[in-house]
Design a protein around this motif. Structure first.
Motif, mmCIF file in Angstrom:
data_model
loop_
_atom_site.group_PDB
_atom_site.id
_atom_site.type_symbol
_atom_site.label_atom_id
_atom_site.label_comp_id
_atom_site.label_asym_id
_atom_site.label_seq_id
_atom_site.Cartn_x
_atom_site.Cartn_y
_atom_site.Cartn_z
ATOM 1 N N GLY A 209 0.815 -1.209 0.000
ATOM 2 C CA GLY A 209 0.000 0.000 0.000
ATOM 3 C C GLY A 209 0.847 1.257 0.000
ATOM 4 N N ALA A 210 1.938 1.255 0.768
ATOM 5 C CA ALA A 210 2.822 2.418 0.825
ATOM 6 C C ALA A 210 3.500 2.667 -0.523
ATOM 7 N N ALA A 211 3.923 1.593 -1.202
ATOM 8 C CA ALA A 211 4.566 1.745 -2.501
ATOM 9 C C ALA A 211 3.593 2.306 -3.537
ATOM 10 N N VAL A 212 2.353 1.827 -3.503
ATOM 11 C CA VAL A 212 1.332 2.322 -4.430
ATOM 12 C C VAL A 212 1.067 3.805 -4.197
ATOM 13 N N LYS A 213 0.937 4.181 -2.945
ATOM 14 C CA LYS A 213 0.673 5.586 -2.623
ATOM 15 C C LYS A 213 1.836 6.475 -3.045
ATOM 16 N N GLN A 214 3.060 6.005 -2.827
ATOM 17 C CA GLN A 214 4.228 6.804 -3.206
ATOM 18 C C GLN A 214 4.324 6.949 -4.720
ATOM 19 N N LEU A 215 4.035 5.871 -5.457
ATOM 20 C CA LEU A 215 4.068 5.953 -6.918
ATOM 21 C C LEU A 215 3.022 6.948 -7.422
ATOM 22 N N GLU A 216 1.870 6.956 -6.799
ATOM 23 C CA GLU A 216 0.818 7.890 -7.198
ATOM 24 C C GLU A 216 1.307 9.323 -7.052
ATOM 25 N N GLN A 217 2.023 9.607 -5.983
ATOM 26 C CA GLN A 217 2.535 10.957 -5.743
ATOM 27 C C GLN A 217 3.637 11.325 -6.724
ATOM 28 N N GLU A 218 4.524 10.366 -7.008
ATOM 29 C CA GLU A 218 5.683 10.669 -7.849
ATOM 30 C C GLU A 218 5.338 10.719 -9.336
ATOM 31 N N SER A 219 4.387 9.886 -9.767
ATOM 32 C CA SER A 219 4.073 9.805 -11.191
ATOM 33 C C SER A 219 2.918 10.706 -11.602
ATOM 34 N N GLY A 220 2.070 11.058 -10.645
ATOM 35 C CA GLY A 220 0.894 11.851 -10.976
ATOM 36 C C GLY A 220 -0.244 11.035 -11.550
ATOM 37 N N THR A 221 -0.082 9.718 -11.624
ATOM 38 C CA THR A 221 -1.125 8.836 -12.140
ATOM 39 C C THR A 221 -1.904 8.239 -10.971
ATOM 40 N N ALA A 222 -3.201 8.413 -10.979
ATOM 41 C CA ALA A 222 -4.033 7.866 -9.922
ATOM 42 C C ALA A 222 -4.074 6.347 -10.016
ATOM 43 N N THR A 223 -4.122 5.685 -8.885
ATOM 44 C CA THR A 223 -4.151 4.218 -8.866
ATOM 45 C C THR A 223 -5.332 3.688 -9.657
ATOM 46 N N ALA A 224 -6.449 4.372 -9.618
ATOM 47 C CA ALA A 224 -7.647 3.941 -10.342
ATOM 48 C C ALA A 224 -7.484 4.013 -11.854
ATOM 49 N N ASP A 225 -6.457 4.722 -12.340
ATOM 50 C CA ASP A 225 -6.269 4.879 -13.789
ATOM 51 C C ASP A 225 -5.576 3.684 -14.435
ATOM 52 N N TYR A 226 -5.065 2.771 -13.625
ATOM 53 C CA TYR A 226 -4.436 1.575 -14.194
ATOM 54 C C TYR A 226 -5.526 0.565 -14.555
ATOM 55 N N ARG A 227 -5.504 0.111 -15.806
ATOM 56 C CA ARG A 227 -6.517 -0.860 -16.244
ATOM 57 C C ARG A 227 -6.307 -2.204 -15.573
ATOM 58 N N HIS A 228 -5.040 -2.613 -15.435
ATOM 59 C CA HIS A 228 -4.720 -3.890 -14.802
ATOM 60 C C HIS A 228 -3.661 -3.666 -13.726
ATOM 61 N N VAL A 229 -3.756 -4.431 -12.659
ATOM 62 C CA VAL A 229 -2.717 -4.461 -11.628
ATOM 63 C C VAL A 229 -2.153 -5.871 -11.596
ATOM 64 N N ALA A 230 -0.863 -5.983 -11.901
ATOM 65 C CA ALA A 230 -0.156 -7.270 -11.874
ATOM 66 C C ALA A 230 0.674 -7.311 -10.605
ATOM 67 N N ALA A 231 0.262 -8.142 -9.657
ATOM 68 C CA ALA A 231 0.884 -8.130 -8.334
ATOM 69 C C ALA A 231 1.512 -9.461 -7.983
ATOM 70 N N SER A 232 2.592 -9.399 -7.192
ATOM 71 C CA SER A 232 3.077 -10.616 -6.542
ATOM 72 C C SER A 232 1.935 -11.168 -5.693
ATOM 73 N N GLN A 233 1.769 -12.492 -5.721
ATOM 74 C CA GLN A 233 0.630 -13.079 -5.010
ATOM 75 C C GLN A 233 1.015 -14.397 -4.346
ATOM 76 N N PRO A 234 1.677 -14.299 -3.183
ATOM 77 C CA PRO A 234 2.057 -15.510 -2.453
ATOM 78 C C PRO A 234 0.878 -16.220 -1.806
ATOM 79 N N HIS A 235 -0.250 -15.522 -1.687
ATOM 80 C CA HIS A 235 -1.418 -16.087 -1.007
ATOM 81 C C HIS A 235 -2.637 -15.258 -1.418
ATOM 82 N N PRO A 236 -3.826 -15.864 -1.534
ATOM 83 C CA PRO A 236 -5.020 -15.078 -1.896
ATOM 84 C C PRO A 236 -5.296 -13.921 -0.946
ATOM 85 N N GLN A 237 -4.952 -14.085 0.326
ATOM 86 C CA GLN A 237 -5.204 -13.026 1.297
ATOM 87 C C GLN A 237 -4.443 -11.747 0.943
#
Length: 328
Positions: A199-227
């Motif tokens: 969550g912290a990395a996403v928020k920081q990227l939003e501030q640095e890039s100027g792109t809102a998190t909601a503007d990404y069509r897809h989020v490709a994430a590391s997923q060690p567990h469904p939780q």
């Protein structure tokens, strides 16, 4: 910024029945994954890396450098990247680099490739893993295997690598000690830490890039567990952004290949002009990177390979135990 010009992905054919494994050990509750992507006895991180890399390279020009990323090399005191380059028939002059560390290291490989394109021209980045849990632990670690490969160039690609942001905390959630055969883990620490640092990395990227998190069509994430995916809602990531890239509940945790397979699924379902958020995690570190689709991606078709072919419980254990008992 560098661009991704081609990509490939590989999943083993076979799926182990996690529900049966869980019943065998008397574990209550619902299995956290329908099945586990299970390499056959003659497969390992190197053979899977070869399959993904061969698809990514196709008939294109050979790369000037190769970066191999794995936490489960099939041998020690040797470079996986050099062996892979030789197997692919690349020139002896190809620069080769090995990366490991943790399950989010594919993000580091993209950063290295970005820096190398100026001198190497193009860089083949390959992530492959099968970190085996032999007994009851697999019900929590969800150990599966897979590989993904990306050709990174200075220009003329379909996906431009954008800004990055990193968040980190010193924590022990999943780790090895010395020469232990399978990882130790604290799932409650993993869940708490991934929610915080991703969550912290996403928020920081939003501030640095100027792109809102909601503007990404897809989020490709590391997923060690469904939780882990469920907690991403706290970072402003919607279920619709994960709909095409989530697989851990179907085939398990693919280690360093997790982010790569998620990216391949995102590219398979993306169109020119859309944006993809790559979000890695490993050992308390998360790196968020924005990716812009400047052209239509050439689909790798990895989604068609998610289902696989079921194997029985006996075959699964013969393969996992036999993998360590004798050379193959």
């Amino acid at each position: 910024m560098a661009e991704i010009s081609r990509y490939g992905a590989y999943l083993p054919k076979y799926r182990a029945p996690l529900g049966e494994i869980q019943k065998f050990f008397g574990r209550p509750g619902r299995p956290r994954s329908k099945a586990l992507s299970t390499p056959a006895l003659d497969e390992d991180s190197l053979t899977m890396a070869y399959e993904a890399a061969d698809q990514a390279l196709g008939d294109g020009r050979p790369p000037g450098a190769l970066v191999a990323v794995t936490m489960s090399p099939p041998f020690g005191l040797r470079k996986v990247s050099s062996t892979l380059a030789e197997a692919l028939g690349l020139s002896a002059a190809t620069a080769t680099y090995d990366l490991g560390g943790h399950s989010g290291s594919l993000a580091d490989a993209f950063a290295l490739a970005d820096a190398l394109t100026a001198s190497a021209g193009s860089v083949l980045v390959v992530a492959a893993d099968y970190v085996v849990s032999f007994e009851e632990r697999v019900c929590d670690t969800l150990s599966g295997g897979g590989a993904a490969a990306f050709v990174v160039t200075g220009s003329d690609g379909f996906a431009r690598l954008g800004a990055t942001a990193k968040a980190t905390v010193d924590v022990y959630d999943v780790w090895f000690l010395a020469r232990e055969r399978e990882p130790r883990y604290r799932m409650e620490v993993l869940f708490e830490t991934t929610s915080m640092v991703m969550g912290a990395a996403v928020k920081q990227l939003e501030q640095e890039s100027g792109t809102a998190t909601a503007d990404y069509r897809h989020v490709a994430a590391s997923q060690p567990h469904p939780q882990v995916l469920r907690t991403l809602g706290k970072a402003g990531i919607g279920n619709d952004q994960l709909a095409q890239t989530s697989f851990v509940a179907d085939i398990g945790n693919l280690g360093v290949a997790s982010l790569g397979i998620a990216l391949a699924l995102a590219f398979d379902n993306a169109a020119a002009g859309e944006k993809v958020l790559a979000l890695s995690y490993g050992a308390g570190e998360s790196i968020a990177r924005g990716i812009e689709l400047v052209a239509a991606p050439p689909p790798a078709g990895i989604g068609d390979k998610l289902a696989g072919e079921a194997i029985d419980l006996g075959t699964y254990y013969r393969w996992t135990r036999g993998r360590q008992a004798e050379p193959h």
